[in-house]
Design a protein around this motif. Structure first.
Motif, PDB file in Angstrom:
ATOM      1  N   GLY A  64      15.345 -16.790   4.415  1.00  0.00           N
ATOM      2  CA  GLY A  64      15.232 -17.990   3.609  1.00  0.00           C
ATOM      3  C   GLY A  64      14.623 -17.686   2.255  1.00  0.00           C
ATOM      4  O   GLY A  64      14.150 -16.574   1.994  1.00  0.00           O
ATOM      5  N   SER A  65      14.626 -18.671   1.377  1.00  0.00           N
ATOM      6  CA  SER A  65      14.219 -18.460  -0.009  1.00  0.00           C
ATOM      7  C   SER A  65      12.759 -18.036  -0.148  1.00  0.00           C
ATOM      8  O   SER A  65      12.461 -17.031  -0.804  1.00  0.00           O
ATOM      9  N   ARG A  66      11.848 -18.759   0.463  1.00  0.00           N
ATOM     10  CA  ARG A  66      10.428 -18.477   0.254  1.00  0.00           C
ATOM     11  C   ARG A  66       9.960 -17.211   0.964  1.00  0.00           C
ATOM     12  O   ARG A  66       9.268 -16.385   0.371  1.00  0.00           O
ATOM     13  N   ILE A  67      10.315 -17.078   2.226  1.00  0.00           N
ATOM     14  CA  ILE A  67       9.863 -15.900   2.972  1.00  0.00           C
ATOM     15  C   ILE A  67      10.582 -14.652   2.488  1.00  0.00           C
ATOM     16  O   ILE A  67      10.001 -13.564   2.431  1.00  0.00           O
ATOM     17  N   GLY A  68      11.851 -14.793   2.135  1.00  0.00           N
ATOM     18  CA  GLY A  68      12.576 -13.651   1.591  1.00  0.00           C
ATOM     19  C   GLY A  68      11.954 -13.169   0.299  1.00  0.00           C
ATOM     20  O   GLY A  68      11.733 -11.972   0.098  1.00  0.00           O
ATOM     21  N   ALA A  69      11.654 -14.112  -0.605  1.00  0.00           N
ATOM     22  CA  ALA A  69      11.010 -13.751  -1.870  1.00  0.00           C
ATOM     23  C   ALA A  69       9.620 -13.171  -1.629  1.00  0.00           C
ATOM     24  O   ALA A  69       9.190 -12.245  -2.330  1.00  0.00           O
ATOM     25  N   LEU A  70       8.920 -13.712  -0.631  1.00  0.00           N
ATOM     26  CA  LEU A  70       7.580 -13.188  -0.304  1.00  0.00           C
ATOM     27  C   LEU A  70       7.654 -11.738   0.134  1.00  0.00           C
ATOM     28  O   LEU A  70       6.821 -10.913  -0.252  1.00  0.00           O
ATOM     29  N   SER A  71       8.668 -11.402   0.936  1.00  0.00           N
ATOM     30  CA  SER A  71       8.831 -10.022   1.404  1.00  0.00           C
ATOM     31  C   SER A  71       8.993  -9.055   0.245  1.00  0.00           C
ATOM     32  O   SER A  71       8.383  -7.977   0.215  1.00  0.00           O
ATOM     33  N   ILE A  72       9.811  -9.437  -0.731  1.00  0.00           N
ATOM     34  CA  ILE A  72      10.044  -8.563  -1.881  1.00  0.00           C
ATOM     35  C   ILE A  72       8.810  -8.518  -2.779  1.00  0.00           C
ATOM     36  O   ILE A  72       8.511  -7.482  -3.391  1.00  0.00           O
ATOM     37  N   THR A  73       8.084  -9.627  -2.844  1.00  0.00           N
ATOM     38  CA  THR A  73       6.840  -9.640  -3.623  1.00  0.00           C
ATOM     39  C   THR A  73       5.826  -8.673  -3.023  1.00  0.00           C
ATOM     40  O   THR A  73       5.119  -7.960  -3.745  1.00  0.00           O
ATOM     41  N   VAL A  74       5.750  -8.644  -1.689  1.00  0.00           N
ATOM     42  CA  VAL A  74       4.857  -7.699  -1.009  1.00  0.00           C
ATOM     43  C   VAL A  74       5.229  -6.280  -1.374  1.00  0.00           C
ATOM     44  O   VAL A  74       4.358  -5.444  -1.681  1.00  0.00           O
ATOM     45  N   TYR A  75       6.520  -5.990  -1.347  1.00  0.00           N
ATOM     46  CA  TYR A  75       6.999  -4.655  -1.740  1.00  0.00           C
ATOM     47  C   TYR A  75       6.550  -4.300  -3.155  1.00  0.00           C
ATOM     48  O   TYR A  75       6.043  -3.205  -3.410  1.00  0.00           O
ATOM     49  N   MET A  76       6.730  -5.231  -4.098  1.00  0.00           N
ATOM     50  CA  MET A  76       6.354  -4.980  -5.483  1.00  0.00           C
ATOM     51  C   MET A  76       4.853  -4.742  -5.623  1.00  0.00           C
ATOM     52  O   MET A  76       4.424  -3.806  -6.323  1.00  0.00           O
ATOM     53  N   LEU A  77       4.048  -5.558  -4.956  1.00  0.00           N
ATOM     54  CA  LEU A  77       2.594  -5.432  -5.062  1.00  0.00           C
ATOM     55  C   LEU A  77       2.096  -4.129  -4.454  1.00  0.00           C
ATOM     56  O   LEU A  77       1.161  -3.505  -4.972  1.00  0.00           O
ATOM     57  N   VAL A  78       2.719  -3.710  -3.359  1.00  0.00           N
ATOM     58  CA  VAL A  78       2.349  -2.425  -2.742  1.00  0.00           C
ATOM     59  C   VAL A  78       2.617  -1.287  -3.718  1.00  0.00           C
ATOM     60  O   VAL A  78       1.807  -0.359  -3.859  1.00  0.00           O
ATOM     61  N   GLY A  79       3.761  -1.361  -4.405  1.00  0.00           N
ATOM     62  CA  GLY A  79       4.090  -0.326  -5.379  1.00  0.00           C
ATOM     63  C   GLY A  79       3.150  -0.331  -6.566  1.00  0.00           C
ATOM     64  O   GLY A  79       2.694   0.723  -7.018  1.00  0.00           O
ATOM     65  N   LEU A  80       2.823  -1.515  -7.079  1.00  0.00           N
ATOM     66  CA  LEU A  80       1.903  -1.612  -8.215  1.00  0.00           C
ATOM     67  C   LEU A  80       0.495  -1.170  -7.842  1.00  0.00           C
ATOM     68  O   LEU A  80      -0.276  -0.710  -8.688  1.00  0.00           O
ATOM     69  N   ALA A  81       0.170  -1.297  -6.556  1.00  0.00           N
ATOM     70  CA  ALA A  81      -1.158  -0.877  -6.089  1.00  0.00           C
ATOM     71  C   ALA A  81      -1.288   0.644  -6.027  1.00  0.00           C
ATOM     72  O   ALA A  81      -2.391   1.170  -5.892  1.00  0.00           O
ATOM     73  N   GLY A  82      -0.155   1.341  -6.144  1.00  0.00           N
ATOM     74  CA  GLY A  82      -0.217   2.803  -6.187  1.00  0.00           C
ATOM     75  C   GLY A  82       0.615   3.526  -5.149  1.00  0.00           C
ATOM     76  O   GLY A  82       0.788   4.738  -5.229  1.00  0.00           O
ATOM     77  N   ALA A  83       1.137   2.806  -4.167  1.00  0.00           N
ATOM     78  CA  ALA A  83       1.960   3.460  -3.152  1.00  0.00           C
ATOM     79  C   ALA A  83       3.283   3.919  -3.765  1.00  0.00           C
ATOM     80  O   ALA A  83       3.892   3.175  -4.542  1.00  0.00           O
ATOM     81  N   PRO A  84       3.763   5.117  -3.433  1.00  0.00           N
ATOM     82  CA  PRO A  84       5.007   5.643  -4.028  1.00  0.00           C
ATOM     83  C   PRO A  84       6.241   5.045  -3.373  1.00  0.00           C
ATOM     84  O   PRO A  84       6.998   5.730  -2.687  1.00  0.00           O
ATOM     85  N   VAL A  85       6.475   3.762  -3.606  1.00  0.00           N
ATOM     86  CA  VAL A  85       7.567   3.072  -2.925  1.00  0.00           C
ATOM     87  C   VAL A  85       8.722   2.706  -3.845  1.00  0.00           C
ATOM     88  O   VAL A  85       9.770   2.256  -3.376  1.00  0.00           O
ATOM     89  N   PHE A  86       8.535   2.881  -5.149  1.00  0.00           N
ATOM     90  CA  PHE A  86       9.630   2.594  -6.070  1.00  0.00           C
ATOM     91  C   PHE A  86      10.592   3.774  -6.110  1.00  0.00           C
ATOM     92  O   PHE A  86      10.370   4.790  -5.473  1.00  0.00           O
ATOM     93  N   ALA A  87      11.674   3.642  -6.864  1.00  0.00           N
ATOM     94  CA  ALA A  87      12.668   4.714  -6.960  1.00  0.00           C
ATOM     95  C   ALA A  87      12.015   6.024  -7.398  1.00  0.00           C
ATOM     96  O   ALA A  87      11.091   6.038  -8.205  1.00  0.00           O
ATOM     97  N   LYS A  88      12.498   7.114  -6.826  1.00  0.00           N
ATOM     98  CA  LYS A  88      11.977   8.455  -7.085  1.00  0.00           C
ATOM     99  C   LYS A  88      10.527   8.579  -6.650  1.00  0.00           C
ATOM    100  O   LYS A  88       9.746   9.348  -7.207  1.00  0.00           O
ATOM    101  N   PHE A  89      10.129   7.819  -5.634  1.00  0.00           N
ATOM    102  CA  PHE A  89       8.788   7.854  -5.045  1.00  0.00           C
ATOM    103  C   PHE A  89       7.696   7.627  -6.083  1.00  0.00           C
ATOM    104  O   PHE A  89       6.656   8.270  -6.070  1.00  0.00           O
TER     105      PHE A  89
END
Length: 200
Positions: A64-89
Motif C-alpha cells: 500500500g501507499s503509506r507502508i510501501g513508502a515507509l519501507s523505502i524511507t527506512v532504506y534511505m535513512l539506513v543508507g544516510l546513517a552510514g550503512a553501505p546499502v546504496f549502489a556500489k555499496f
C-alpha cells in the motif's frame, strides 16, 4: 464479567506482519542496489543496472501507499546513517550530494503512487498501469534531480546537457519497463494470498 486489558482499545495500524514486510522490502532494496556485484553483466556503459525500481514499485503494490513508502524511507535513512546499502555499496550522509540520490528519493514517491492506484481499484490492468506510472515518475524525478545536481554542485562533462541526462537513462529503460509489467502481474497474484492491509 471480567474483560481483558486489551478490550475496547483501538487496534494498531502497524501490526507485526506489516513491520516484517516493511523490513523485508527495505532489505530487498539494499540487495537490488548492488545486484551487479553478483551479476556483473548488468553494468552497461559503466552504469549499474539495479533492481531498486522493481522493488520500490513492488513495495507499493503489495504494502500500500503509506507502508510501501515507509519501507523505502527506512532504506534511505539506513543508507544516510552510514550503512553501505546504496549502489556500489556506498552510504553516509554525503550521498545526499550524489547526482543519483534523486532516484533514491524518487523511490519513496514511486512506492506511494503505486500503492495509491491499487488501493482504489484491485484489477490486473490497474496493477500494471500503477507500476508503469510509478516507474515513469521515478525516471522523471531522478533524471531531473541528476541534471540539476550536475549543473549546480557536481562536476559534469563539458558537453553535458539536459538531453544527455535523458540519453543516459536509455540503457536501463527497457529493463525497467519489463520489470514494471512483471511487478504488476506478480503483485496482483500474490496480493490475494498475503494478508496485507492497504488502507492505513
Amino acid at each position: 464479567m471480567m474483560t481483558t486489558a486489551t478490550e475496547g482499545r483501538p487496534k494498531s495500524k502497524f501490526n507485526a506482519l506489516t513491520i516484517v514486510y516493511s523490513g523485508m522490502f527495505a532489505a530487498l532494496m539494499m540487495i537490488g542496489a548492488n545486484i551487479t556485484s553478483f551479476v556483473p553483466f548488468l553494468v552497461i556503459g559503466g552504469v549499474p543496472i539495479t533492481l531498486q525500481a522493481f522493488f520500490a514499485v513492488l513495495s507499493g503494490l503489495l504494502l500500500g501507499s503509506r507502508i510501501g513508502a515507509l519501507s523505502i524511507t527506512v532504506y534511505m535513512l539506513v543508507g544516510l546513517a552510514g550503512a553501505p546499502v546504496f549502489a556500489k555499496f556506498q552510504g553516509g550522509f554525503g550521498q545526499i550530494l550524489s547526482p543519483t540520490f534523486g532516484f533514491v528519493v524518487a523511490f519513496i514517491l514511486t512506492a506511494y503512487v503505486a500503492g495509491k492506484f491499487v488501493e482504489r481499484k484491485n484489477t490486473l490492468p490497474t496493477y500494471i498501469i500503477a507500476a508503469l506510472v510509478a516507474t515513469a515518475i521515478n525516471y522523471l524525478v531522478g533524471t531531473n534531480w541528476m541534471y540539476l545536481a550536475y549543473k549546480f554542485w557536481a562536476v559534469a562533462p563539458e558537453i553535458f546537457t539536459y538531453k544527455i541526462a535523458w540519453l543516459w537513462m536509455v540503457p536501463p529503460l527497457p529493463k525497467d519497463i519489463i520489470l514494471a509489467v512483471l511487478a504488476g502481474i506478480f503483485a496482483f497474484r500474490i496480493s490475494k494470498h498475503l494478508k496485507v492491509r492497504r488502507t492505513f
